[in-house]
Design a protein around this motif. Structure first.
Motif, PDB file in Angstrom:
ATOM      1  N   TYR A 180     -52.479 -90.065  35.518  1.00 55.60           N
ATOM      2  CA  TYR A 180     -51.831 -88.953  36.208  1.00 55.60           C
ATOM      3  C   TYR A 180     -52.842 -87.928  36.687  1.00 55.60           C
ATOM      4  O   TYR A 180     -52.553 -87.163  37.608  1.00 55.60           O
ATOM      5  CB  TYR A 180     -50.724 -88.309  35.376  1.00 55.60           C
ATOM      6  N   LEU A 187     -52.825 -86.718  45.242  1.00 61.25           N
ATOM      7  CA  LEU A 187     -51.794 -85.878  45.850  1.00 61.25           C
ATOM      8  C   LEU A 187     -52.391 -84.616  46.447  1.00 61.25           C
ATOM      9  O   LEU A 187     -51.672 -83.807  47.029  1.00 61.25           O
ATOM     10  CB  LEU A 187     -50.743 -85.495  44.805  1.00 61.25           C
ATOM     11  N   THR A 189     -53.919 -82.175  44.702  1.00 61.47           N
ATOM     12  CA  THR A 189     -53.847 -81.029  43.803  1.00 61.47           C
ATOM     13  C   THR A 189     -55.254 -80.487  43.548  1.00 61.47           C
ATOM     14  O   THR A 189     -56.148 -81.253  43.204  1.00 61.47           O
ATOM     15  CB  THR A 189     -53.213 -81.459  42.463  1.00 61.47           C
ATOM     16  N   HIS A 198     -52.140 -80.342  34.273  1.00 60.56           N
ATOM     17  CA  HIS A 198     -52.139 -81.691  33.705  1.00 60.56           C
ATOM     18  C   HIS A 198     -52.987 -81.800  32.439  1.00 60.56           C
ATOM     19  O   HIS A 198     -52.554 -82.366  31.454  1.00 60.56           O
ATOM     20  CB  HIS A 198     -52.672 -82.694  34.726  1.00 60.56           C
ATOM     21  N   ASN A 202     -51.718 -81.180  28.009  1.00 58.64           N
ATOM     22  CA  ASN A 202     -51.747 -82.408  27.227  1.00 58.64           C
ATOM     23  C   ASN A 202     -52.867 -82.428  26.199  1.00 58.64           C
ATOM     24  O   ASN A 202     -52.849 -83.234  25.283  1.00 58.64           O
ATOM     25  CB  ASN A 202     -51.894 -83.610  28.163  1.00 58.64           C
ATOM     26  N   PRO A 292     -44.202 -84.524  22.590  1.00 54.21           N
ATOM     27  CA  PRO A 292     -42.900 -84.554  23.270  1.00 54.21           C
ATOM     28  C   PRO A 292     -42.110 -85.825  22.982  1.00 54.21           C
ATOM     29  O   PRO A 292     -40.893 -85.830  23.045  1.00 54.21           O
ATOM     30  CB  PRO A 292     -43.264 -84.456  24.750  1.00 54.21           C
TER      31      PRO A 292
ATOM     32  N   LEU B 118     -47.718 -90.965  34.928  1.00 58.58           N
ATOM     33  CA  LEU B 118     -46.857 -89.785  35.014  1.00 58.58           C
ATOM     34  C   LEU B 118     -47.190 -88.845  33.858  1.00 58.58           C
ATOM     35  O   LEU B 118     -47.254 -89.271  32.710  1.00 58.58           O
ATOM     36  CB  LEU B 118     -45.378 -90.183  34.929  1.00 58.58           C
ATOM     37  N   ASP B 119     -47.374 -87.568  34.174  1.00 62.97           N
ATOM     38  CA  ASP B 119     -47.707 -86.571  33.162  1.00 62.97           C
ATOM     39  C   ASP B 119     -46.534 -86.408  32.184  1.00 62.97           C
ATOM     40  O   ASP B 119     -45.449 -85.999  32.593  1.00 62.97           O
ATOM     41  CB  ASP B 119     -48.019 -85.242  33.857  1.00 62.97           C
ATOM     42  N   PRO B 120     -46.742 -86.721  30.885  1.00 65.74           N
ATOM     43  CA  PRO B 120     -45.616 -86.689  29.937  1.00 65.74           C
ATOM     44  C   PRO B 120     -45.033 -85.298  29.725  1.00 65.74           C
ATOM     45  O   PRO B 120     -43.950 -85.159  29.168  1.00 65.74           O
ATOM     46  CB  PRO B 120     -46.235 -87.209  28.637  1.00 65.74           C
ATOM     47  N   ARG B 121     -45.733 -84.251  30.142  1.00 65.68           N
ATOM     48  CA  ARG B 121     -45.235 -82.893  29.927  1.00 65.68           C
ATOM     49  C   ARG B 121     -44.577 -82.285  31.146  1.00 65.68           C
ATOM     50  O   ARG B 121     -44.288 -81.102  31.176  1.00 65.68           O
ATOM     51  CB  ARG B 121     -46.373 -81.995  29.463  1.00 65.68           C
ATOM     52  N   MET B 122     -44.406 -83.073  32.200  1.00 58.95           N
ATOM     53  CA  MET B 122     -43.756 -82.534  33.389  1.00 58.95           C
ATOM     54  C   MET B 122     -42.420 -83.227  33.596  1.00 58.95           C
ATOM     55  O   MET B 122     -42.270 -84.397  33.277  1.00 58.95           O
ATOM     56  CB  MET B 122     -44.654 -82.741  34.617  1.00 58.95           C
ATOM     57  N   ARG B 123     -41.468 -82.473  34.148  1.00 60.27           N
ATOM     58  CA  ARG B 123     -40.171 -83.056  34.452  1.00 60.27           C
ATOM     59  C   ARG B 123     -40.284 -83.901  35.716  1.00 60.27           C
ATOM     60  O   ARG B 123     -41.166 -83.675  36.545  1.00 60.27           O
ATOM     61  CB  ARG B 123     -39.148 -81.950  34.671  1.00 60.27           C
ATOM     62  N   ASP B 126     -40.736 -82.070  38.944  1.00 60.16           N
ATOM     63  CA  ASP B 126     -42.047 -81.463  39.172  1.00 60.16           C
ATOM     64  C   ASP B 126     -43.108 -82.511  39.479  1.00 60.16           C
ATOM     65  O   ASP B 126     -44.044 -82.256  40.230  1.00 60.16           O
ATOM     66  CB  ASP B 126     -42.464 -80.638  37.958  1.00 60.16           C
ATOM     67  N   GLU B 130     -45.047 -82.501  43.108  1.00 57.43           N
ATOM     68  CA  GLU B 130     -46.420 -82.021  42.951  1.00 57.43           C
ATOM     69  C   GLU B 130     -47.212 -82.025  44.258  1.00 57.43           C
ATOM     70  O   GLU B 130     -47.875 -81.050  44.599  1.00 57.43           O
ATOM     71  CB  GLU B 130     -47.158 -82.865  41.906  1.00 57.43           C
ATOM     72  N   PHE B 164     -37.748 -85.819  31.303  1.00 59.80           N
ATOM     73  CA  PHE B 164     -39.179 -86.080  31.132  1.00 59.80           C
ATOM     74  C   PHE B 164     -39.443 -87.578  31.267  1.00 59.80           C
ATOM     75  O   PHE B 164     -38.548 -88.397  31.029  1.00 59.80           O
ATOM     76  CB  PHE B 164     -39.630 -85.593  29.753  1.00 59.80           C
ATOM     77  N   HIS B 166     -40.727 -89.833  29.438  1.00 60.18           N
ATOM     78  CA  HIS B 166     -40.424 -90.763  28.338  1.00 60.18           C
ATOM     79  C   HIS B 166     -38.947 -91.094  28.247  1.00 60.18           C
ATOM     80  O   HIS B 166     -38.563 -91.979  27.490  1.00 60.18           O
ATOM     81  CB  HIS B 166     -40.944 -90.202  27.009  1.00 60.18           C
TER      82      HIS B 166
END
Lengths: 296, 342
Positions: A180, A187, A189, A198, A202, A292, B118-123, B126, B130, B164, B166
């Motif tokens: 990612y 993308l 960014t 990002h 994490n 998470p 995919l960033d696990p902390r983003m919905r 988002d 991005e 998310f 996951h």
């Protein structure tokens, strides 16, 4: 953070008794620190951290209505010292860890993200600081700056940021290999947002857990320096100094009951132990929460 | 190369979108206390090809042959050692990083691993938005409206936009990855093993989705894969790579019927036929392993494993020539191969 997620976290903590105990202990101390002026009214509002003395006798007095926890050497009120010492502990913990965290995050993140010679230079500087024995280094700095709580805090920051720098560096190195991060570049960014959106979210949780644990150890370290006479001035409300005062009264030297002065050591020690335990248990709880995938 | 130029001039009906010329990517091998460079891994070594507008170019080869490196170098996700990549006439590799940002939306990528991409902390919303945010397109509200539209288009319910990663399955995650690329309205999408990590039924769904999207959005794909049946299904033309070099480029039907490079032939013969009663007799088992790209064989890189190798193969490197219309091969003995193929 929406309500639903907050409830999930709250439920998770409530399910685990040790997590709950940790959280309650920390909240208990936070409450003490906030309500200190009401719990122990300072006789001189301009210098609230100065412990009031009731008399000039060197011999401690047992708990009474006037002094709920008794008085320690020099007639300093133990109850007042413990209540206001909580504030000192939080002040030391938050300031030292906050500053060390900022320095460590900047150094560690830059080091890991850019790599190459930047990494090499920053990590060798870190190594130089790590080469000093921690306590000796702190004592030397305090000796140069002169005693005082602020100087102790500076000295702790100077010799503590490396832990965070190392920790965040390792974590960022691992996280930046994820696809990612490359996707973010594809993308378009910008670099600062890749780091802030990002990489850091994490990579940061080992550091948050560590800093929660350090909220226990750093004030202990400050207490140890107070014990050695390098910290706060005499009479300043800090747990370390209270323990330092009780050094001569752990076992009674005047004959009779050997533990006649138990209150001088027990009350400050219990305060320190419970405080350290609370933060450690909370650190363990955070370790579970910050993943998470555990929130399903 | 000359023939490639001619081809370009004669070919007017189909425009060339992306042209890769003499692309090289060498990774240094560092050793010792002082991190001295002791050698180079030639992951991609002097390759040239082009992609026509609206087509799907398949890129196949075994693991470690430089397929992924090729894809990532074209997009400048890793900086190349040498070469040029012309996109609509602009050399992407010579652009400054700032100017390159303008072209980012036009060239997108779908990654292999739907778990790490995919960033696990983003919905989900988002993640998909991005690229829009980075390109400063629309307000927050408008971006989320677009996200809803594109989620719907790739077959995800917009109701899931607050979830998310996951909370999604592998196939759904890959759809998020596709929506994230698609929302920027790209011209070229590099699909880097985009279906390899999925199970077969989901592979088919995603391939069909990619096919539909290509028609609707006039997309051009560079489809990197190691699974020949997948590549055959989706590609128009196929590039075969071996050890950092292109060995053959041809139309997919031509390539499967008439492979002119011994490596292509061996690779095709390894493709399983989904019928347990068929016993393949034509299977070619290659001897030995793929040599190290840090120390490739001299001459033709395939010669130590080739059953047709002659002394010339270890001395002279065969150039990639157009031997039949739109069929390029890098082998000294392509004529013999035609005879063999009958």
């Amino acid at each position: 953070m929406n309500m639903e997620r907050f409830i999930k976290i709250a439920k998770k903590i409530a399910r685990n008794p040790t997590s709950l105990a940790g959280l309650l202990l920390v909240l208990f101390y936070v409450a003490i620190a906030i309500f200190a002026p009401f719990l122990a009214k300072p006789p001189y509002p301009d210098t609230p951290y100065q412990m009031p003395q009731s008399g000039w006798s060197a011999i401690p007095k047992p708990p009474s209505w006037q002094n709920p926890f008794g008085t320690t050497q020099g007639q300093y009120d133990l109850y007042y010292g413990i209540i206001w010492g909580t504030r000192t502990a939080f002040k030391v913990g938050i300031v030292v860890i906050g500053l060390a965290l900022i320095i460590g995050l900047i150094v560690g993140t830059i080091s890991a993200y850019f790599g190459g010679w930047v990494d090499e230079v920053l990590m060798r500087i870190t190594d130089i600081f790590l080469a000093f024995p921690f306590l000796v280094g702190v004592i030397v700095i305090v000796a140069i700056l002169g005693p005082g709580l602020n100087h102790v805090m500076w000295a702790l920051v100077i010799f503590y940021w490396m832990t965070y720098a190392r920790l965040i560096r390792g974590s960022v190195l691992e996280v930046k290999e994820n696809q990612y991060v490359m996707a973010g570049r594809a993308l378009g960014t910008p670099g600062y947002r890749i780091i802030s959106r990002h990489i850091l979210p994490n990579a940061i949780f080992p550091v948050i857990i560590q800093s929660s644990m350090d909220m226990a150890t750093i004030p202990l370290m400050a207490a140890a320096l107070s014990f050695l006479g390098l910290g706060a001035p005499v009479g300043y409300a800090s747990w370390g100094q209270l323990v330092s005062f009780s050094r001569n009264w752990i076992v009674s030297s005047t004959g009779g009951n050997p533990f006649a002065y138990w209150y001088t050591i027990v009350f400050p020690s219990v305060a320190i132990v419970l405080y350290a335990m609370g933060w450690n248990l909370l650190g363990d709880a955070l370790r579970d929460i910050f993943d998470p995938r555990m929130l399903i | 190369m000359e023939k490639l130029e001619e081809q370009k001039r004669s070919e007017k009906k189909s425009e060339i979108l992306l042209e890769v010329k003499n692309l090289k990517k060498y990774f240094p091998i560092k050793a010792g206390v002082f991190k001295r460079t002791v050698g180079w891994v030639k992951a991609v070594d002097d390759i040239s090809f082009f992609i026509r507008k609206g087509e799907t170019l398949g890129l196949v080869g075994e693991s470690g042959c430089g397929k992924t490196t090729t894809g990532q170098t074209i997009l400048r996700l890793i900086e190349p050692t040498a070469g040029s990549v012309h996109y609509n006439g602009v050399d992407l590799l010579s652009l400054s990083k700032r100017k390159m940002k303008k072209y980012r939306p036009k060239l997108q990528v779908i990654f292999q691993d739907p778990y790490s991409s995919l960033d696990p902390r983003m919905r989900a919303k988002d993640i998909i938005a991005e690229g829009l945010k980075s390109a400063h397109i629309g307000s927050r509200k408008e971006r989320y409206e677009m996200v809803k539209k594109y989620m719907d288009r790739v077959g995800l319910s917009p109701l899931y936009m607050n979830r998310f990663p996951h909370e999604f399955s592998g196939g759904q995650r890959q759809r998020i990855g596709i929506a994230r690329a698609l929302i920027l309205n790209p011209e070229l999408i590099v699909c880097d093993e985009a279906v390899s990590a999925l199970d077969v039924s989901i592979q088919a769904q995603i391939l069909n989705l990619l096919d539909d999207l290509q028609k609707d959005f006039n997309l051009t794909y560079l489809f990197i894969a190691h699974d020949l049946s997948v590549v055959k299904h989706i590609s128009d033309r196929i590039v075969v790579m071996y050890l950092g070099k292109i060995v053959e480029i041809a139309n997919k039907h031509e390539l499967f019927i008439n492979p002119l490079h011994p490596y292509t032939k061996a690779l095709l013969s390894a493709n399983p036929i989904p019928d347990p009663t068929v016993k393949r007799k034509d299977r070619i088992i290659l001897q030995g392993d793929v040599p190290s790209p840090a120390n490739p064989p001299s001459g033709c890189r395939f010669h130590p494993r080739c059953w047709m190798a002659k002394p010339i193969c270890s001395q002279k490197e065969p150039p990639l020539n157009e031997v039949q219309p739109d069929h390029y091969v890098a082998c000294h003995f392509w004529k013999e191969m035609i005879e063999q193929n009958g």
